[in-house]
Design an enzyme around this catalytic site. Structure first.
Site, PDB file in Angstrom:
ATOM      1  N   CYS A 179      37.945  54.240   7.020  1.00 38.56           N
ATOM      2  CA  CYS A 179      38.745  53.439   7.878  1.00 38.56           C
ATOM      3  C   CYS A 179      40.144  53.469   7.910  1.00 38.56           C
ATOM      4  CB  CYS A 179      38.020  52.164   7.455  1.00 38.56           C
ATOM      5  SG  CYS A 179      38.948  50.679   8.678  1.00 38.56           S
ATOM      6  N   CYS A 239      42.070  49.846   6.541  1.00 37.94           N
ATOM      7  CA  CYS A 239      41.832  49.345   5.364  1.00 37.94           C
ATOM      8  C   CYS A 239      42.846  49.602   4.629  1.00 37.94           C
ATOM      9  CB  CYS A 239      40.249  50.060   4.626  1.00 37.94           C
ATOM     10  SG  CYS A 239      38.878  49.325   4.997  1.00 37.94           S
ATOM     11  N   ASP A 292      49.241  53.982  16.902  1.00 35.98           N
ATOM     12  CA  ASP A 292      49.577  55.282  16.960  1.00 35.98           C
ATOM     13  C   ASP A 292      49.357  56.104  18.211  1.00 35.98           C
ATOM     14  OD1 ASP A 292      50.332  55.756  13.865  1.00 35.98           O
ATOM     15  OD2 ASP A 292      48.265  55.102  13.584  1.00 35.98           O
ATOM     16  N   HIS A 296      36.766  45.000   5.214  1.00 36.14           N
ATOM     17  CA  HIS A 296      36.138  45.885   6.636  1.00 36.14           C
ATOM     18  C   HIS A 296      35.058  45.116   7.174  1.00 36.14           C
ATOM     19  CE1 HIS A 296      35.687  49.709   8.387  1.00 36.14           C
ATOM     20  NE2 HIS A 296      34.435  49.465   8.246  1.00 36.14           N
ATOM     21  N   ASN A 336      39.589  43.183  21.306  1.00 35.04           N
ATOM     22  CA  ASN A 336      38.130  43.759  21.793  1.00 35.04           C
ATOM     23  C   ASN A 336      37.157  43.657  20.474  1.00 35.04           C
ATOM     24  OD1 ASN A 336      39.060  44.557  24.701  1.00 35.04           O
ATOM     25  ND2 ASN A 336      39.841  46.247  23.726  1.00 35.04           N
ATOM     26  N   SER A 377      37.009  50.737  18.794  1.00 33.49           N
ATOM     27  CA  SER A 377      36.420  51.924  18.181  1.00 33.49           C
ATOM     28  C   SER A 377      36.508  51.661  16.493  1.00 33.49           C
ATOM     29  CB  SER A 377      37.396  53.199  18.498  1.00 33.49           C
ATOM     30  OG  SER A 377      38.638  52.548  18.157  1.00 33.49           O
ATOM     31  N   HIS A 433      36.779  47.322  11.797  1.00 36.90           N
ATOM     32  CA  HIS A 433      37.424  46.475  10.827  1.00 36.90           C
ATOM     33  C   HIS A 433      38.186  45.472  11.657  1.00 36.90           C
ATOM     34  CE1 HIS A 433      40.002  46.573   7.163  1.00 36.90           C
ATOM     35  NE2 HIS A 433      40.467  45.568   7.847  1.00 36.90           N
ATOM     36  N   HIS A 452      40.377  43.298  13.739  1.00 35.93           N
ATOM     37  CA  HIS A 452      41.642  43.384  14.355  1.00 35.93           C
ATOM     38  C   HIS A 452      41.728  43.327  15.692  1.00 35.93           C
ATOM     39  CE1 HIS A 452      40.105  47.528  15.749  1.00 35.93           C
ATOM     40  NE2 HIS A 452      41.146  47.476  16.921  1.00 35.93           N
ATOM     41  N   GLN A 504      45.038  43.157  19.021  1.00 33.43           N
ATOM     42  CA  GLN A 504      46.340  43.993  19.601  1.00 33.43           C
ATOM     43  C   GLN A 504      47.138  43.230  20.248  1.00 33.43           C
ATOM     44  OE1 GLN A 504      45.727  47.991  21.183  1.00 33.43           O
ATOM     45  NE2 GLN A 504      43.340  47.671  21.269  1.00 33.43           N
ATOM     46  N   GLU A 533      48.102  34.386  37.560  1.00 35.58           N
ATOM     47  CA  GLU A 533      47.882  32.919  36.941  1.00 35.58           C
ATOM     48  C   GLU A 533      49.101  32.299  37.084  1.00 35.58           C
ATOM     49  OE1 GLU A 533      46.058  32.775  33.100  1.00 35.58           O
ATOM     50  OE2 GLU A 533      43.975  33.991  33.883  1.00 35.58           O
ATOM     51  N   HIS A 574      46.202  29.079  26.876  1.00 35.73           N
ATOM     52  CA  HIS A 574      44.861  29.277  26.835  1.00 35.73           C
ATOM     53  C   HIS A 574      44.380  30.504  26.497  1.00 35.73           C
ATOM     54  CE1 HIS A 574      46.156  30.539  31.135  1.00 35.73           C
ATOM     55  NE2 HIS A 574      44.935  31.199  30.979  1.00 35.73           N
ATOM     56  N   PHE A 613      26.008  44.027  33.446  1.00 38.15           N
ATOM     57  CA  PHE A 613      26.750  45.256  33.897  1.00 38.15           C
ATOM     58  C   PHE A 613      27.611  44.591  35.090  1.00 38.15           C
ATOM     59  CE2 PHE A 613      24.118  47.454  31.416  1.00 38.15           C
ATOM     60  CZ  PHE A 613      24.599  48.615  30.963  1.00 38.15           C
ATOM     61  N   VAL A 654      29.349  45.808  37.704  1.00 35.67           N
ATOM     62  CA  VAL A 654      29.393  47.217  38.514  1.00 35.67           C
ATOM     63  C   VAL A 654      29.340  47.094  39.810  1.00 35.67           C
ATOM     64  CG1 VAL A 654      28.511  48.594  36.516  1.00 35.67           C
ATOM     65  CG2 VAL A 654      26.966  47.625  37.932  1.00 35.67           C
ATOM     66  N   GLU A 693      29.890  44.069  42.038  1.00 34.37           N
ATOM     67  CA  GLU A 693      31.127  43.416  41.325  1.00 34.37           C
ATOM     68  C   GLU A 693      32.284  44.008  41.548  1.00 34.37           C
ATOM     69  OE1 GLU A 693      27.918  43.828  40.430  1.00 34.37           O
ATOM     70  OE2 GLU A 693      27.128  42.222  39.451  1.00 34.37           O
TER      71      GLU A 693
HETATM   72  O1  LIG Z   1      43.584  50.904  21.594  1.00 34.11           O
HETATM   73  P1  LIG Z   1      41.803  50.827  21.369  1.00 34.11           P
HETATM   74  O2  LIG Z   1      41.403  49.674  20.757  1.00 34.11           O
HETATM   75  O3  LIG Z   1      41.378  52.160  20.688  1.00 34.11           O
HETATM   76  O4  LIG Z   1      41.284  51.018  22.816  1.00 34.11           O
HETATM   77  C1  LIG Z   1      40.573  49.972  23.382  1.00 34.11           C
HETATM   78  O5  LIG Z   1      41.504  48.978  23.945  1.00 34.11           O
HETATM   79  C2  LIG Z   1      42.380  49.178  25.080  1.00 34.11           C
HETATM   80  C3  LIG Z   1      43.186  48.100  25.411  1.00 34.11           C
HETATM   81  O6  LIG Z   1      42.220  46.940  25.879  1.00 34.11           O
HETATM   82  C4  LIG Z   1      41.725  50.020  25.880  1.00 34.11           C
HETATM   83  O7  LIG Z   1      42.652  50.542  27.127  1.00 34.11           O
HETATM   84  C5  LIG Z   1      40.738  51.014  25.533  1.00 34.11           C
HETATM   85  O8  LIG Z   1      40.084  51.666  26.619  1.00 34.11           O
HETATM   86  C6  LIG Z   1      39.775  50.635  24.613  1.00 34.11           C
HETATM   87  O9  LIG Z   1      38.766  51.696  24.191  1.00 34.11           O
HETATM   88  O1  LIG Z   2      20.172  45.365  41.134  1.00 35.21           O
HETATM   89  P1  LIG Z   2      20.298  46.355  40.067  1.00 35.21           P
HETATM   90  O2  LIG Z   2      20.581  47.622  40.475  1.00 35.21           O
HETATM   91  O3  LIG Z   2      19.007  46.230  38.899  1.00 35.21           O
HETATM   92  O4  LIG Z   2      21.381  45.570  39.172  1.00 35.21           O
HETATM   93  C1  LIG Z   2      22.783  46.249  38.852  1.00 35.21           C
HETATM   94  O5  LIG Z   2      23.583  46.141  40.094  1.00 35.21           O
HETATM   95  C2  LIG Z   2      23.964  45.009  40.385  1.00 35.21           C
HETATM   96  C3  LIG Z   2      25.098  44.688  41.656  1.00 35.21           C
HETATM   97  O6  LIG Z   2      25.824  45.597  41.490  1.00 35.21           O
HETATM   98  C4  LIG Z   2      24.478  44.257  39.277  1.00 35.21           C
HETATM   99  O7  LIG Z   2      24.712  42.829  39.327  1.00 35.21           O
HETATM  100  C5  LIG Z   2      23.699  44.352  37.981  1.00 35.21           C
HETATM  101  O8  LIG Z   2      24.565  43.632  36.810  1.00 35.21           O
HETATM  102  C6  LIG Z   2      23.412  45.827  37.529  1.00 35.21           C
HETATM  103  O9  LIG Z   2      22.567  45.892  36.572  1.00 35.21           O
END
Ligand SMILES: O=P(O)(O)O[C@H]1O[C@H](CO)[C@@H](O)[C@H](O)[C@H]1O
Ligand SMILES: O=P(O)(O)O[C@H]1O[C@H](CO)[C@@H](O)[C@H](O)[C@H]1O
Lengths: 375, 375
Positions: free
Chosen positions: A52, A55, A78, A116, A156, A164, A167, A169, A171, A185, A323, A339, A341, A344
């Site tokens: 790690c 560590c 880094d 860790h 994260n 990734s 441990h 942490h 940022q 905001e 907050h 998801f 996606v 959304e």
């Molecule tokens: O810097 P890390 O922890 O390796 O990276 C993580 O956090 C970053 C900041 O939210 C993101 O841009 C990266 O995609 C994510 O993997």
């Molecule tokens: O309706 P689906 O394809 O099962 O669901 C997917 O698409 C939706 C619309 O983008 C999202 O809200 C869901 O989280 C995603 O899993």
């Protein structure tokens, strides 16, 4: 006509912090899930991992070696997303629609603990207090560097949130510009302070006497009967609640309610102590919800940078109210997430259970971590 | 002082469609990745899967049975996020910061093809033309239903983008309100039409003669030398490019450039034909980039709903210009994605290679699908 029931009927709610809406579709929780599941979070981590890069005593990606730190550790990422000043001046835009702004700053990694295998909900109170103090220290140090316009503290947690290394942490990214979301905001908070949309209540106000959107909001939430509302846990200074406008399934907004507090640097010792306690209480509930190390992204929003040492700056203090946002992706179990996606990403945030239902579920969780609970 | 190099120096770019910034950190591509990897997309799907609820003749989650369709199929989502009108009236807000708006509408599933094992890049030209025609048909049918304010066509492709069934399909969500993101885009397009920030060029304009942000933008992009710019592929009517303000690693904006086109219903037969061809060309390049079925979320933005039959409605036609967004998460390989978490959720979008580098990589890909390429 049918009576409106927020737990049955699709509806939209407005997020006054971002100015965006969220589509609430409570009946969707019944949907079967045949899609991707997440690998479970590891549960058998060693207390020290020789591989790690966080560590104590180990070598990092950049080649440097970590000290044998005993509490927290801060170092420059880094692979920093921004680099120290000065950034070269950007060339003139080739077209008014294609503008570039140079940006510089610092990306720090803040390691929470030498062990860790721990996480925030597994920290002893004294260790959590140290983390809270360290956030304030880095905010002050980076935020008072010349040219820094905003300090973003975040964490994260969990592989599914792009972390990734398990441990513990977070940022701290300090930039020469205020990023999009905090800028939005702050603009909405300033607009509310100048032209409040609610009749004045006896909620706390800023130093200049202006009403504060967040103080008003949390004041109202505390007036709702506990078993009907959105509050998950509270103590003498802090409330953790699932906001009315939550996007993520078990999203939490954590904030002080008893007075208007612009930043981490405004917290008293007592408020820091209760801050550490509520952080512990709410993250333990998170872990207990699905009996796993609950993944999330967390971010602290406050004054973009502290006032210069010894300066009183009521204008900025009036607008910002400290907050924390917690955005956790899990929806149904330790392996089934929501998801965000398609619709959304292209149209509007959408959620499958109401914030009230989410709060109810989190209220029902114990504050004794499931790994510590007697079998 | 050092000269600014967009491929080396972190900088911010502005997205005029959303009003948000993106932080570009080109040097971050060198970062090692030890975090979560995605399972590879399945490559051995059967042409017919008896367990698939989208294959011809099979039973769906809601119990209904699919027809033995030979081309495309449209049906109402068994777990729709919005329900048909009328939605019950929402109660008065308990506080001005806690507002509810009722919303109703329809969620349709649009299956692209009876074969279980194909995807858009694997469709024959005639089949792609049918998909394009079907998008227009559903947009017109849903968009002209009373009470519908916006029709959002989208596709989630790949398990890592929340798609729970590899059978080729997209969705169409029609709502009684214009959702947040299209509303923001339309407001920014309208603002540009009224007060353009660029000196007028000879780019196409709307029916009322107003300049169009997207027509101006794509006009400029086409003037940049091909090997330096952001265009991936173009034909006689359409351009697919990595926009100046791209957030996702290999994000693409696909739009017509030779005239101002408010919606799918404004396309001529020739424009539909070239639309199908460029969709095929760009999605084949996507698959070829990492030799996998390339995951993405795709969305079509256009006039929120068509003008009523036979009505000419220049105001809305002037503002909207048809375009498609493709948001693909993969960054480095078929299994390593970009996580938009932490800083991105709390502060601002961030990317690790420049849009120009991404376009260059996609330009270098073949338009012969790797599964069809001679060994
Ligand atoms: O810097 P890390 O922890 O390796 O990276 C993580 O956090 C970053 C900041 O939210 C993101 O841009 C990266 O995609 C994510 O993997
Ligand atoms: O309706 P689906 O394809 O099962 O669901 C997917 O698409 C939706 C619309 O983008 C999202 O809200 C869901 O989280 C995603 O899993």
């Amino acid at each position: 006509a049918e009576q409106f029931d927020p737990a049955t009927h699709p509806h939209r709610r407005f997020n006054p912090l971002t100015g965006e809406h969220v589509l609430v579709s409570p009946h969707r929780t019944k949907r079967p899930w045949l899609g991707q599941t997440e690998p479970p979070q590891p549960t058998d981590l060693p207390t020290y991992d020789p591989a790690c890069y966080l560590c104590p005593g180990n070598a990092r990606a950049g080649g440097e070696r970590n000290p044998a730190y005993a509490q927290t550790m801060v170092f420059t990422n880094d692979f920093a997303a921004v680099l120290p000043p000065p950034a070269p001046t950007a060339p003139p835009a080739p077209h008014p629609l294609l503008t570039t702004r140079p940006v510089d700053g610092q990306c720090d990694v803040l390691v929470f603990h030498p062990r860790h295998d721990v996480t925030l909900p597994r920290l002893a109170h004294a260790d959590m207090l140290t983390v809270v103090a360290e956030w304030a220290r880095v905010y002050a140090a980076r935020g008072r560097q010349p040219g820094v316009a905003h300090v973003q503290i975040f964490e994260n947690k969990g592989a599914m949130m792009g972390c990734s290394n398990p441990h513990p942490h977070g940022q701290v990214w300090s930039l020469s510009e205020v990023p999009t979301i905090p800028a939005t905001e702050l603009a909405n908070l300033a607009r509310y302070a100048a032209a409040p949309t609610a009749a004045p209540s006896d909620a706390p106000r800023g130093p200049k006497g202006c009403p504060c959107l967040l103080c008003e909001y949390v004041h109202f939430e505390r007036s709702v009967p506990a078993n009907e509302g959105r509050i998950v846990v509270q103590n003498e200074h802090w409330v953790a609640l699932v906001p009315w406008w939550a996007t993520w399934p078990f999203e939490i907004l954590l904030l002080p309610y008893h007075r208007h507090i612009p930043s981490l640097l405004h917290l008293t010792d007592k408020e820091n102590d209760s801050f550490a306690r509520i952080l512990s209480a709410m993250t333990k509930r998170y872990d207990n919800l699905f009996q796993c190390s609950f993944a999330y992204s967390m971010g602290i929003h406050q004054r973009p940078v502290p006032a210069p040492d010894g300066v009183q700056d009521d204008d900025d203090d009036d607008v910002a109210h400290l907050h924390l946002h917690f955005f956790p992706p899990l929806l149904r179990s330790a392996t089934v997430r929501k998801f965000l996606v398609g619709f959304e990403l292209m149209a509007e945030a959408q959620r499958d259970l109401t914030p009230e239902q989410a709060a109810q579920r989190l209220r029902a969780c114990s504050e004794v971590h499931y790994l510590d609970a007697p079998a």
